[in-house]
Design an enzyme around this catalytic site. Sequence first.
Site, mmCIF file in Angstrom:
data_model
loop_
_atom_site.group_PDB
_atom_site.id
_atom_site.type_symbol
_atom_site.label_atom_id
_atom_site.label_comp_id
_atom_site.label_asym_id
_atom_site.label_seq_id
_atom_site.Cartn_x
_atom_site.Cartn_y
_atom_site.Cartn_z
ATOM 1 C CD GLU A 1 -15.310 -5.466 0.730
ATOM 2 O OE1 GLU A 1 -14.259 -5.115 1.321
ATOM 3 O OE2 GLU A 1 -15.956 -6.468 1.047
ATOM 4 C CD GLU B 1 -11.003 -9.072 1.360
ATOM 5 O OE1 GLU B 1 -10.802 -9.413 2.547
ATOM 6 O OE2 GLU B 1 -11.070 -7.889 0.996
#
Length: 335
Positions: free
Chosen positions: A259, A122
Amino acid sequence: MARQGVIASMHALALLLGAFAAIPTGVQSIGVCYGVNGDNLPPASDVVQLYQSNGINLLRIYFPDANPLNALSGTSIGLIMDVPNTDLASLASDPSAAAAWVQSNVQASRRSACRYIAVGNEVSGGDTGSILPAMQNLNAALANAGLGGSIKVSTAVQSDVTQGFPPSQGTFSQGYMAPSRQYLQSTGAPLLSNVYPYFSYVGNPAQIDLKYALFTSPGTVVQDGSNAYQNLFDALVDTFVSALEENAGAGNVPVVVSESGWPSAGGDAATAANAQTYNQNLINHVGQGTPKRPGPIETYIFAMFNEDQKTGAESERHFGLFNPDKSPVYPINFS
Protein backbone atom coordinates in the site's frame (compact mmCIF):
# COMPACT_ATOMS: atom_id res chain seq x y z
CA MET A 1 -5.78 -0.14 4.38
CA ALA A 2 -4.74 3.44 4.96
CA ARG A 3 -4.63 4.23 8.63
CA GLN A 4 -6.51 6.86 10.61
CA GLY A 5 -3.65 7.55 13.02
CA VAL A 6 -0.24 8.90 12.23
CA ILE A 7 2.29 6.09 11.94
CA ALA A 8 5.40 8.20 11.59
CA SER A 9 7.93 6.50 13.83
CA MET A 10 11.07 8.23 15.01
CA HIS A 11 13.16 7.16 12.08
CA ALA A 12 10.61 8.81 9.77
CA LEU A 13 10.78 12.03 11.77
CA ALA A 14 14.42 12.32 11.01
CA LEU A 15 14.01 11.84 7.27
CA LEU A 16 13.38 15.52 6.86
CA LEU A 17 13.94 18.89 5.33
CA GLY A 18 14.30 18.54 1.84
CA ALA A 19 15.17 18.03 -1.63
CA PHE A 20 14.83 15.65 -4.57
CA ALA A 21 16.13 14.89 -8.09
CA ALA A 22 14.60 13.89 -11.43
CA ILE A 23 12.24 10.94 -11.43
CA PRO A 24 12.90 8.20 -13.98
CA THR A 25 10.31 6.17 -15.80
CA GLY A 26 10.23 2.46 -16.55
CA VAL A 27 7.80 1.00 -13.99
CA GLN A 28 7.26 -2.70 -14.50
CA SER A 29 4.95 -3.63 -11.61
CA ILE A 30 2.31 -1.16 -10.46
CA GLY A 31 -0.94 -2.30 -8.92
CA VAL A 32 -3.89 -0.70 -7.18
CA CYS A 33 -5.72 -1.83 -4.04
CA TYR A 34 -9.43 -2.51 -4.54
CA GLY A 35 -11.42 -1.69 -1.42
CA VAL A 36 -15.18 -2.12 -1.29
CA ASN A 37 -16.22 0.03 1.69
CA GLY A 38 -18.73 2.02 -0.30
CA ASP A 39 -22.45 1.83 -1.05
CA ASN A 40 -22.14 3.30 -4.55
CA LEU A 41 -19.26 1.39 -6.14
CA PRO A 42 -19.51 -0.15 -9.63
CA PRO A 43 -19.87 -3.90 -10.11
CA ALA A 44 -16.69 -5.94 -9.96
CA SER A 45 -16.84 -6.77 -13.66
CA ASP A 46 -16.75 -3.04 -14.48
CA VAL A 47 -13.91 -2.55 -12.01
CA VAL A 48 -11.76 -5.21 -13.66
CA GLN A 49 -12.43 -3.60 -17.04
CA LEU A 50 -11.32 -0.27 -15.55
CA TYR A 51 -8.06 -1.85 -14.41
CA GLN A 52 -7.50 -3.30 -17.86
CA SER A 53 -8.34 -0.09 -19.74
CA ASN A 54 -5.82 1.81 -17.62
CA GLY A 55 -3.09 -0.80 -18.01
CA ILE A 56 -3.11 -1.74 -14.31
CA ASN A 57 -1.83 -5.31 -14.11
CA LEU A 58 -1.84 -5.94 -10.34
CA LEU A 59 -4.69 -5.80 -7.82
CA ARG A 60 -5.09 -6.30 -4.08
CA ILE A 61 -8.28 -7.29 -2.30
CA TYR A 62 -8.75 -7.33 1.48
CA PHE A 63 -10.78 -10.50 1.82
CA PRO A 64 -11.63 -13.41 -0.52
CA ASP A 65 -14.56 -11.70 -2.21
CA ALA A 66 -16.23 -13.91 -4.82
CA ASN A 67 -17.28 -10.98 -7.01
CA PRO A 68 -13.81 -9.69 -7.93
CA LEU A 69 -12.39 -13.22 -7.94
CA ASN A 70 -14.98 -14.25 -10.53
CA ALA A 71 -14.41 -11.06 -12.54
CA LEU A 72 -10.64 -11.69 -12.55
CA SER A 73 -11.07 -15.23 -13.83
CA GLY A 74 -9.20 -15.70 -17.08
CA THR A 75 -7.45 -12.32 -16.94
CA SER A 76 -3.73 -11.77 -16.54
CA ILE A 77 -4.13 -9.37 -13.59
CA GLY A 78 -1.95 -10.52 -10.69
CA LEU A 79 -3.58 -10.67 -7.27
CA ILE A 80 -2.77 -10.16 -3.61
CA MET A 81 -5.58 -11.73 -1.56
CA ASP A 82 -5.77 -10.94 2.14
CA VAL A 83 -6.76 -13.20 4.98
CA PRO A 84 -8.88 -10.92 7.21
CA ASN A 85 -7.35 -10.29 10.63
CA THR A 86 -10.40 -11.87 12.24
CA ASP A 87 -9.57 -15.22 10.61
CA LEU A 88 -5.98 -15.48 11.80
CA ALA A 89 -6.59 -17.28 15.08
CA SER A 90 -8.53 -20.14 13.50
CA LEU A 91 -6.04 -20.59 10.66
CA ALA A 92 -3.15 -20.53 13.13
CA SER A 93 -4.63 -23.13 15.46
CA ASP A 94 -6.24 -25.54 13.00
CA PRO A 95 -4.48 -26.89 9.87
CA SER A 96 -7.83 -28.18 8.60
CA ALA A 97 -9.21 -24.63 8.70
CA ALA A 98 -6.25 -23.50 6.59
CA ALA A 99 -6.89 -26.34 4.14
CA ALA A 100 -10.55 -25.37 3.89
CA TRP A 101 -9.59 -21.71 3.34
CA VAL A 102 -7.27 -22.66 0.47
CA GLN A 103 -9.86 -24.96 -1.07
CA SER A 104 -12.65 -22.37 -0.89
CA ASN A 105 -10.71 -19.26 -1.81
CA VAL A 106 -7.73 -20.31 -3.90
CA GLN A 107 -8.51 -23.61 -5.61
CA ALA A 108 -12.10 -22.58 -6.33
CA SER A 109 -10.88 -19.42 -8.10
CA ARG A 110 -7.75 -20.88 -9.68
CA ARG A 111 -8.31 -19.09 -12.98
CA SER A 112 -7.42 -15.82 -11.21
CA ALA A 113 -3.69 -15.17 -11.05
CA CYS A 114 -3.10 -15.15 -7.28
CA ARG A 115 0.49 -14.17 -6.51
CA TYR A 116 0.46 -13.59 -2.76
CA ILE A 117 -1.71 -14.36 0.24
CA ALA A 118 -1.42 -11.63 2.88
CA VAL A 119 -1.95 -13.18 6.31
CA GLY A 120 -3.50 -10.16 7.96
CA ASN A 121 -3.09 -6.45 7.34
CA GLU A 122 -1.31 -4.30 9.94
CA VAL A 123 -2.01 -6.85 12.68
CA SER A 124 -1.45 -5.55 16.20
CA GLY A 125 -1.58 -6.63 19.82
CA GLY A 126 -1.99 -10.25 20.80
CA ASP A 127 -3.13 -11.22 17.31
CA THR A 128 0.46 -10.94 16.07
CA GLY A 129 1.15 -14.30 17.69
CA SER A 130 -1.13 -15.92 15.10
CA ILE A 131 0.73 -14.61 12.05
CA LEU A 132 3.56 -17.14 11.83
CA PRO A 133 1.53 -20.31 12.56
CA ALA A 134 -1.17 -19.13 10.14
CA MET A 135 1.46 -18.62 7.43
CA GLN A 136 2.87 -22.08 8.14
CA ASN A 137 -0.53 -23.76 7.97
CA LEU A 138 -1.50 -21.95 4.77
CA ASN A 139 1.79 -22.86 3.11
CA ALA A 140 1.24 -26.50 4.07
CA ALA A 141 -2.30 -26.36 2.68
CA LEU A 142 -1.06 -24.85 -0.59
CA ALA A 143 1.59 -27.57 -0.88
CA ASN A 144 -1.00 -30.28 -0.28
CA ALA A 145 -3.15 -28.70 -3.00
CA GLY A 146 -0.26 -28.82 -5.47
CA LEU A 147 0.28 -25.05 -5.29
CA GLY A 148 3.40 -24.99 -3.14
CA GLY A 149 5.78 -22.28 -4.28
CA SER A 150 3.49 -20.84 -6.94
CA ILE A 151 1.64 -18.63 -4.43
CA LYS A 152 3.71 -16.91 -1.77
CA VAL A 153 2.37 -16.42 1.76
CA SER A 154 3.32 -13.29 3.71
CA THR A 155 1.82 -10.62 5.96
CA ALA A 156 1.28 -6.89 5.42
CA VAL A 157 2.91 -4.58 7.97
CA GLN A 158 3.11 -0.84 8.52
CA SER A 159 6.15 1.34 9.07
CA ASP A 160 5.85 1.41 12.84
CA VAL A 161 7.15 -2.17 13.05
CA THR A 162 10.56 -0.60 12.30
CA GLN A 163 12.76 1.90 14.08
CA GLY A 164 16.12 3.55 13.53
CA PHE A 165 17.72 6.41 11.63
CA PRO A 166 19.31 6.75 9.12
CA PRO A 167 17.78 3.97 6.99
CA SER A 168 20.91 1.82 7.31
CA GLN A 169 20.19 1.60 11.06
CA GLY A 170 16.69 0.23 10.60
CA THR A 171 15.64 -2.62 12.88
CA PHE A 172 12.34 -4.28 13.69
CA SER A 173 10.73 -2.88 16.82
CA GLN A 174 8.21 -5.71 17.20
CA GLY A 175 9.37 -9.09 18.50
CA TYR A 176 7.13 -11.15 16.22
CA MET A 177 8.97 -9.82 13.16
CA ALA A 178 12.23 -11.72 13.83
CA PRO A 179 10.81 -15.24 13.34
CA SER A 180 8.53 -13.95 10.57
CA ARG A 181 11.42 -12.58 8.51
CA GLN A 182 13.34 -15.85 8.86
CA TYR A 183 10.28 -17.78 7.74
CA LEU A 184 9.84 -15.51 4.71
CA GLN A 185 13.48 -16.12 3.83
CA SER A 186 12.95 -19.88 4.00
CA THR A 187 9.93 -19.78 1.69
CA GLY A 188 11.14 -17.14 -0.77
CA ALA A 189 8.19 -14.87 0.00
CA PRO A 190 8.43 -11.08 0.14
CA LEU A 191 7.60 -8.87 3.09
CA LEU A 192 4.47 -6.88 2.25
CA SER A 193 5.05 -3.34 3.50
CA ASN A 194 2.52 -0.50 3.70
CA VAL A 195 4.50 2.69 3.13
CA TYR A 196 2.85 6.09 3.66
CA PRO A 197 4.95 9.25 3.49
CA TYR A 198 1.62 11.07 3.87
CA PHE A 199 1.12 9.95 7.45
CA SER A 200 4.72 10.71 8.34
CA TYR A 201 4.34 14.22 6.94
CA VAL A 202 1.00 15.12 8.55
CA GLY A 203 2.29 13.93 11.92
CA ASN A 204 5.36 16.15 11.74
CA PRO A 205 4.89 18.97 9.21
CA ALA A 206 7.35 21.21 11.04
CA GLN A 207 10.14 18.64 10.64
CA ILE A 208 9.34 16.88 7.37
CA ASP A 209 9.26 18.98 4.22
CA LEU A 210 6.19 18.44 2.05
CA LYS A 211 8.42 18.34 -1.02
CA TYR A 212 10.41 15.48 0.49
CA ALA A 213 7.17 13.53 0.95
CA LEU A 214 5.89 14.32 -2.57
CA PHE A 215 9.07 13.42 -4.52
CA THR A 216 9.50 17.07 -5.59
CA SER A 217 12.53 18.38 -3.69
CA PRO A 218 15.62 19.31 -5.71
CA GLY A 219 18.46 17.55 -3.87
CA THR A 220 19.64 15.04 -1.29
CA VAL A 221 17.96 15.18 2.10
CA VAL A 222 19.74 12.39 3.97
CA GLN A 223 23.21 11.12 3.17
CA ASP A 224 23.57 7.66 4.67
CA GLY A 225 27.07 6.46 3.88
CA SER A 226 27.15 6.10 0.10
CA ASN A 227 23.35 6.21 -0.17
CA ALA A 228 21.67 9.53 -0.90
CA TYR A 229 17.99 9.85 0.00
CA GLN A 230 15.99 12.37 -1.98
CA ASN A 231 12.47 11.30 -0.98
CA LEU A 232 10.80 9.88 2.09
CA PHE A 233 9.38 6.85 0.28
CA ASP A 234 12.86 5.46 -0.44
CA ALA A 235 13.97 6.10 3.12
CA LEU A 236 10.98 4.26 4.57
CA VAL A 237 11.40 1.30 2.21
CA ASP A 238 15.12 1.04 2.91
CA THR A 239 14.47 1.07 6.64
CA PHE A 240 12.50 -2.13 6.05
CA VAL A 241 15.36 -3.49 3.94
CA SER A 242 17.90 -2.77 6.69
CA ALA A 243 15.66 -4.42 9.28
CA LEU A 244 15.53 -7.53 7.11
CA GLU A 245 19.29 -7.45 6.62
CA GLU A 246 19.89 -7.18 10.37
CA ASN A 247 19.58 -10.96 10.44
CA ALA A 248 22.10 -12.49 8.05
CA GLY A 249 19.63 -15.23 7.25
CA ALA A 250 16.94 -12.85 5.97
CA GLY A 251 18.86 -10.29 3.94
CA ASN A 252 17.48 -11.53 0.64
CA VAL A 253 13.80 -11.19 1.50
CA PRO A 254 12.19 -8.96 -1.17
CA VAL A 255 10.06 -5.99 -0.18
CA VAL A 256 6.73 -5.49 -1.95
CA VAL A 257 5.02 -2.17 -1.21
CA SER A 258 1.51 -3.46 -0.59
CA GLU A 259 0.00 0.00 0.00
CA SER A 260 1.01 3.58 -0.63
CA GLY A 261 -1.05 6.62 -1.46
CA TRP A 262 -2.16 10.16 -0.70
CA PRO A 263 -5.69 11.46 -0.01
CA SER A 264 -7.24 14.12 -2.22
CA ALA A 265 -9.45 15.68 0.48
CA GLY A 266 -10.40 15.50 4.13
CA GLY A 267 -7.16 16.29 5.95
CA ASP A 268 -3.98 18.33 6.18
CA ALA A 269 -2.20 18.54 2.81
CA ALA A 270 -4.97 16.34 1.38
CA THR A 271 -5.65 18.01 -1.96
CA ALA A 272 -6.21 16.65 -5.44
CA ALA A 273 -3.03 18.40 -6.57
CA ASN A 274 -0.90 16.77 -3.86
CA ALA A 275 -2.51 13.37 -4.41
CA GLN A 276 -1.89 13.57 -8.14
CA THR A 277 1.70 14.69 -7.60
CA TYR A 278 2.47 11.92 -5.12
CA ASN A 279 0.83 9.07 -6.98
CA GLN A 280 2.12 10.05 -10.42
CA ASN A 281 5.63 10.51 -9.07
CA LEU A 282 5.34 7.18 -7.24
CA ILE A 283 4.40 5.44 -10.49
CA ASN A 284 7.29 7.09 -12.29
CA HIS A 285 9.78 6.41 -9.50
CA VAL A 286 9.36 2.81 -8.43
CA GLY A 287 10.85 1.43 -11.61
CA GLN A 288 14.18 2.79 -10.36
CA GLY A 289 14.11 1.23 -6.91
CA THR A 290 15.79 2.55 -3.78
CA PRO A 291 19.43 3.24 -2.93
CA LYS A 292 19.71 -0.11 -1.12
CA ARG A 293 17.59 -2.07 -3.59
CA PRO A 294 17.96 -0.72 -7.15
CA GLY A 295 15.50 -2.11 -9.66
CA PRO A 296 11.71 -2.14 -9.92
CA ILE A 297 9.71 -2.35 -6.70
CA GLU A 298 6.34 -4.05 -6.98
CA THR A 299 4.02 -1.38 -5.59
CA TYR A 300 0.28 -1.11 -4.97
CA ILE A 301 -1.40 2.29 -4.79
CA PHE A 302 -4.14 2.72 -2.21
CA ALA A 303 -6.81 2.85 -3.54
CA MET A 304 -8.91 2.41 -6.67
CA PHE A 305 -12.00 4.28 -5.40
CA ASN A 306 -13.07 6.85 -2.89
CA GLU A 307 -15.01 4.74 -0.37
CA ASP A 308 -17.79 6.58 1.43
CA GLN A 309 -18.28 3.95 4.14
CA LYS A 310 -14.73 3.77 5.41
CA THR A 311 -14.48 4.58 9.08
CA GLY A 312 -12.08 6.95 10.78
CA ALA A 313 -10.78 10.33 9.69
CA GLU A 314 -12.43 12.03 6.73
CA SER A 315 -9.26 11.61 4.67
CA GLU A 316 -9.77 7.83 4.81
CA ARG A 317 -12.67 8.23 2.40
CA HIS A 318 -10.59 10.13 -0.17
CA PHE A 319 -7.63 7.94 -1.12
CA GLY A 320 -9.22 6.86 -4.40
CA LEU A 321 -7.84 7.37 -7.88
CA PHE A 322 -11.39 7.11 -9.24
CA ASN A 323 -14.84 8.22 -8.21
CA PRO A 324 -17.58 5.60 -7.88
CA ASP A 325 -18.86 6.60 -11.34
CA LYS A 326 -15.42 5.51 -12.70
CA SER A 327 -14.37 9.06 -13.56
CA PRO A 328 -10.83 9.95 -12.42
CA VAL A 329 -10.48 12.03 -9.28
CA TYR A 330 -7.50 13.62 -11.07
CA PRO A 331 -5.52 12.65 -14.17
CA ILE A 332 -3.09 9.77 -13.69
CA ASN A 333 -0.98 7.89 -16.22
CA PHE A 334 0.05 4.29 -15.60
CA SER A 335 2.09 3.89 -18.77
